[in-house]
Design a protein around this motif. Structure first.
Motif, mmCIF file in Angstrom:
data_model
loop_
_atom_site.group_PDB
_atom_site.id
_atom_site.type_symbol
_atom_site.label_atom_id
_atom_site.label_comp_id
_atom_site.label_asym_id
_atom_site.label_seq_id
_atom_site.Cartn_x
_atom_site.Cartn_y
_atom_site.Cartn_z
ATOM 1 N N GLN A 5 0.837 -1.177 0.000
ATOM 2 C CA GLN A 5 0.000 0.000 0.000
ATOM 3 C C GLN A 5 0.883 1.240 0.000
ATOM 4 O OE1 GLN A 5 -2.438 0.666 3.516
ATOM 5 N NE2 GLN A 5 -4.099 1.308 2.192
ATOM 6 N N TYR A 6 0.707 2.069 -0.999
ATOM 7 C CA TYR A 6 1.484 3.295 -1.096
ATOM 8 C C TYR A 6 0.689 4.432 -0.480
ATOM 9 C CZ TYR A 6 4.303 0.598 -4.289
ATOM 10 O OH TYR A 6 5.113 -0.355 -4.820
ATOM 11 N N LEU A 7 1.301 5.107 0.472
ATOM 12 C CA LEU A 7 0.632 6.212 1.155
ATOM 13 C C LEU A 7 1.307 7.509 0.753
ATOM 14 C CD1 LEU A 7 0.308 4.626 4.690
ATOM 15 C CD2 LEU A 7 -1.409 4.726 2.895
ATOM 16 N N THR A 8 0.522 8.471 0.347
ATOM 17 C CA THR A 8 1.088 9.766 0.011
ATOM 18 C C THR A 8 1.121 10.623 1.250
ATOM 19 O OG1 THR A 8 -1.072 10.679 -0.521
ATOM 20 C CG2 THR A 8 0.132 9.645 -2.332
ATOM 21 N N ASN A 9 2.095 11.523 1.321
ATOM 22 C CA ASN A 9 2.179 12.369 2.512
ATOM 23 C C ASN A 9 1.270 13.585 2.409
ATOM 24 O OD1 ASN A 9 3.545 13.837 0.635
ATOM 25 N ND2 ASN A 9 5.414 14.085 1.822
ATOM 26 N N SER A 10 0.475 13.680 1.353
ATOM 27 C CA SER A 10 -0.415 14.824 1.221
ATOM 28 C C SER A 10 -1.779 14.573 1.861
ATOM 29 C CB SER A 10 -0.597 15.189 -0.252
ATOM 30 O OG SER A 10 -1.173 14.097 -0.941
ATOM 31 N N LYS A 11 -2.033 13.347 2.291
ATOM 32 C CA LYS A 11 -3.309 13.042 2.934
ATOM 33 C C LYS A 11 -3.042 12.641 4.379
ATOM 34 C CE LYS A 11 -5.866 11.781 -1.118
ATOM 35 N NZ LYS A 11 -6.973 10.989 -1.593
ATOM 36 N N PHE A 12 -3.166 13.603 5.260
ATOM 37 C CA PHE A 12 -2.892 13.356 6.670
ATOM 38 C C PHE A 12 -3.690 14.342 7.508
ATOM 39 C CE2 PHE A 12 -0.118 16.801 5.567
ATOM 40 C CZ PHE A 12 -0.100 17.596 6.691
ATOM 41 N N TYR A 13 -3.773 14.056 8.794
ATOM 42 C CA TYR A 13 -4.332 15.017 9.729
ATOM 43 C C TYR A 13 -3.759 14.751 11.107
ATOM 44 C CZ TYR A 13 -7.286 18.376 11.966
ATOM 45 O OH TYR A 13 -7.704 19.471 12.663
ATOM 46 N N PHE A 14 -3.511 15.823 11.851
ATOM 47 C CA PHE A 14 -3.032 15.723 13.223
ATOM 48 C C PHE A 14 -4.062 16.383 14.111
ATOM 49 C CE2 PHE A 14 -0.655 16.696 17.012
ATOM 50 C CZ PHE A 14 0.156 15.591 17.153
ATOM 51 N N GLU A 15 -4.526 15.644 15.106
ATOM 52 C CA GLU A 15 -5.496 16.236 16.029
ATOM 53 C C GLU A 15 -5.034 16.097 17.468
ATOM 54 O OE1 GLU A 15 -9.201 13.562 16.999
ATOM 55 O OE2 GLU A 15 -8.850 13.523 14.841
ATOM 56 N N ILE A 16 -5.447 17.061 18.259
ATOM 57 C CA ILE A 16 -5.128 17.116 19.684
ATOM 58 C C ILE A 16 -6.458 17.126 20.423
ATOM 59 C CG2 ILE A 16 -4.009 18.504 21.474
ATOM 60 C CD1 ILE A 16 -2.310 19.747 19.194
ATOM 61 N N ASP A 17 -6.514 16.526 21.606
ATOM 62 C CA ASP A 17 -7.755 16.470 22.399
ATOM 63 C C ASP A 17 -8.594 17.734 22.239
ATOM 64 O OD1 ASP A 17 -7.031 14.043 23.475
ATOM 65 O OD2 ASP A 17 -6.198 14.900 25.295
ATOM 66 N N GLY A 18 -9.783 17.588 21.711
ATOM 67 C CA GLY A 18 -10.703 18.709 21.627
ATOM 68 C C GLY A 18 -10.377 19.730 20.551
ATOM 69 N N ILE A 19 -9.295 19.542 19.823
ATOM 70 C CA ILE A 19 -8.904 20.473 18.757
ATOM 71 C C ILE A 19 -8.836 19.679 17.461
ATOM 72 C CG2 ILE A 19 -7.145 22.105 17.975
ATOM 73 C CD1 ILE A 19 -6.288 22.377 20.928
ATOM 74 N N THR A 20 -9.946 19.707 16.724
ATOM 75 C CA THR A 20 -10.042 18.863 15.529
ATOM 76 C C THR A 20 -10.324 19.649 14.257
ATOM 77 O OG1 THR A 20 -12.384 18.491 15.958
ATOM 78 C CG2 THR A 20 -10.842 16.877 16.856
ATOM 79 N N GLY A 21 -10.385 20.968 14.354
ATOM 80 C CA GLY A 21 -10.746 21.756 13.177
ATOM 81 C C GLY A 21 -9.634 22.621 12.630
ATOM 82 N N LEU A 22 -8.391 22.364 13.010
ATOM 83 C CA LEU A 22 -7.280 23.162 12.476
ATOM 84 C C LEU A 22 -7.042 22.839 11.011
ATOM 85 C CD1 LEU A 22 -4.547 22.896 15.258
ATOM 86 C CD2 LEU A 22 -5.856 24.910 14.649
ATOM 87 N N VAL A 23 -6.676 23.842 10.245
ATOM 88 C CA VAL A 23 -6.236 23.623 8.871
ATOM 89 C C VAL A 23 -4.716 23.486 8.949
ATOM 90 C CG1 VAL A 23 -6.127 24.545 6.537
ATOM 91 C CG2 VAL A 23 -8.166 24.939 7.949
ATOM 92 N N ILE A 24 -4.240 22.256 8.789
ATOM 93 C CA ILE A 24 -2.834 21.959 9.006
ATOM 94 C C ILE A 24 -2.087 21.932 7.691
ATOM 95 C CG2 ILE A 24 -1.233 20.205 9.854
ATOM 96 C CD1 ILE A 24 -3.314 19.532 11.947
#
Length: 162
Positions: A5-24
């Motif tokens: 499975q090849y994963l591109t680094n352009s599809k990711f998200y980092f979330e922190i407790d209670g903070i899920t709407g950042l544009v990263i």
């Protein structure tokens, strides 16, 4: 044979407790580097003149830091992140206590396959905000540039969950 499975680094998200709407924009770290010595020279010769070498691990460099770059602003989640940083760091001029020990959070880095399904996830424990760099100015001469903030996060444990 296992599916590759090849994963591109352009599809990711980092979330922190209670903070899920950042544009990263980007996530960097952590890094692990194995230092190897001794594999570049022979240690001896065996029958039929076969040279023997031996590589040994001399040490491990481990960086338990994540650098998070995200779109700046004063909206809900940017404000939560800023408030968390301020709670963990006393004022530079007046000093005093902080809520650092009680404000540790958990986070997760999710990496998605081309179909948009979570293919890999790393769970982080005891996230703590370190250095924070906020955009200072963004003028007319910088049109097209995005206002970005950068936050360095420290952690005590990371586990690959998926």
């Amino acid at each position: 044979m296992a599916d590759i499975q090849y994963l591109t680094n352009s599809k990711f998200y980092f979330e922190i407790d209670g903070i899920t709407g950042l544009v990263i924009k980007s996530v960097n770290g952590p890094e692990i580097e194995m230092e190897v010595v001794g594999g570049d020279t022979a240690i001896g010769v065996t029958k039929d003149a076969k040279t023997q070498t031996q590589a040994t691990i001399a040490g491990v460099k481990y960086n338990s830091t994540i650098t998070l770059t995200y779109v700046a602003g004063n909206e809900s989640d940017q404000k939560k992140l800023s408030d968390w940083y301020n709670d963990c760091h006393p004022d530079a001029y007046s000093g005093g206590a902080s809520k650092a020990m009680d404000s540790r959070k958990t986070g997760k880095l999710s990496i998605y396959n081309p179909d948009g399904k979570e293919a890999m996830r790393f769970d982080f424990t005891d996230l703590f905000p370190g250095n924070k760099q906020q955009v200072s100015t963004l003028g007319v001469d910088q049109s097209g540039n995005l206002a970005e903030d950068t936050l360095e996060l420290y952690f005590t444990k990371v586990v690959r969950a998926v």
